[in-house]
Design a protein around this motif. Structure first.
Motif: not given
Length: 202
Positions: A26-30, A86-94, A126-131, A186-189
């Motif tokens: 939620s924080i990352a999406v915001s 989820v992991l792929k979407l996070l990696s692309i977003s990063y 940094t937040g996406i990396h932790l996720l 990507y983060l919302t999905v």
């Protein structure tokens, strides 16, 4: 530990401790929604400063050109996005966020806006990396998102004529807006996937 670190990096001023991935998402999406709004604002202000014919020509050129981040392999439509893990979407977003850490310093709009954008990009990365680390428990393995770096943003930093400079400014702002919209999607999905009862249709 990850939740505490992300809280200090991303959620300054939030009184309640972060306790689960849904809250972290939620924080990352915001954060990325705010970046997307800033990108839209800067781009709109730049467009409004142009003559109608200049807008038409620049838009025509941009549609035929490519963004630096197009080298990052990502879903080509909403169906691929919904099928991605989820992991792929996070990696692309990063990687998308990382690709803008340096070019964002050249965005027009004045130092006040640039000073808002650069720190938020770093915080979000940094937040996406932790996720990513938190979601690697699923057993899916991806390369370290920080291990692959893009080349500097095209020829933007070369000596340019006035016309070329105008074009590059337009392209940079348009690409930044496009990429922030991608990351927001990507983060919302990915966040929605954590709520099985939710409808994640785009």
């Amino acid at each position: 530990m990850n939740a505490v670190l992300l809280s200090s990096v991303l959620a300054a001023g939030v009184s309640q401790p972060l306790s689960d991935s849904q809250r972290l998402f939620s924080i990352a999406v915001s954060r990325v929604q705010h970046l997307h709004l800033l990108a839209q604002r800067i781009f709109s202000e730049f467009e409004s400063s142009l003559q109608t014919e200049e807008q038409r020509q620049l838009n025509k050129i941009f549609l035929q050109d490519f963004c630096n981040s197009d080298d990052i392999i990502s879903p080509i439509d909403k169906h691929q996005t919904q099928r991605s893990s989820v992991l792929k979407l996070l990696s692309i977003s990063y990687r998308l966020i990382e690709s803008w850490e340096f070019p964002s310093r050249a965005l027009i709009g004045g130092p006040a806006l640039r000073n808002q954008i650069s720190p938020k990009l770093t915080e979000l990365k940094t937040g996406i990396h932790l996720l990513i680390r938190a979601n690697q428990d699923s057993g899916e393995s991806l390369a370290d998102p920080g291990s692959v770096l893009l080349a500097p943003y095209g020829s933007y930093y070369q000596s340019l004529t006035a016309d070329d400079s105008l074009r590059r400014s337009y392209e940079l702002l348009a690409c930044f807006k496009k990429d922030m919209h991608k990351v927001e999607t990507y983060l919302t999905v990915a966040k929605c996937r954590l709520s099985p009862e939710a409808n994640c249709t785009l």
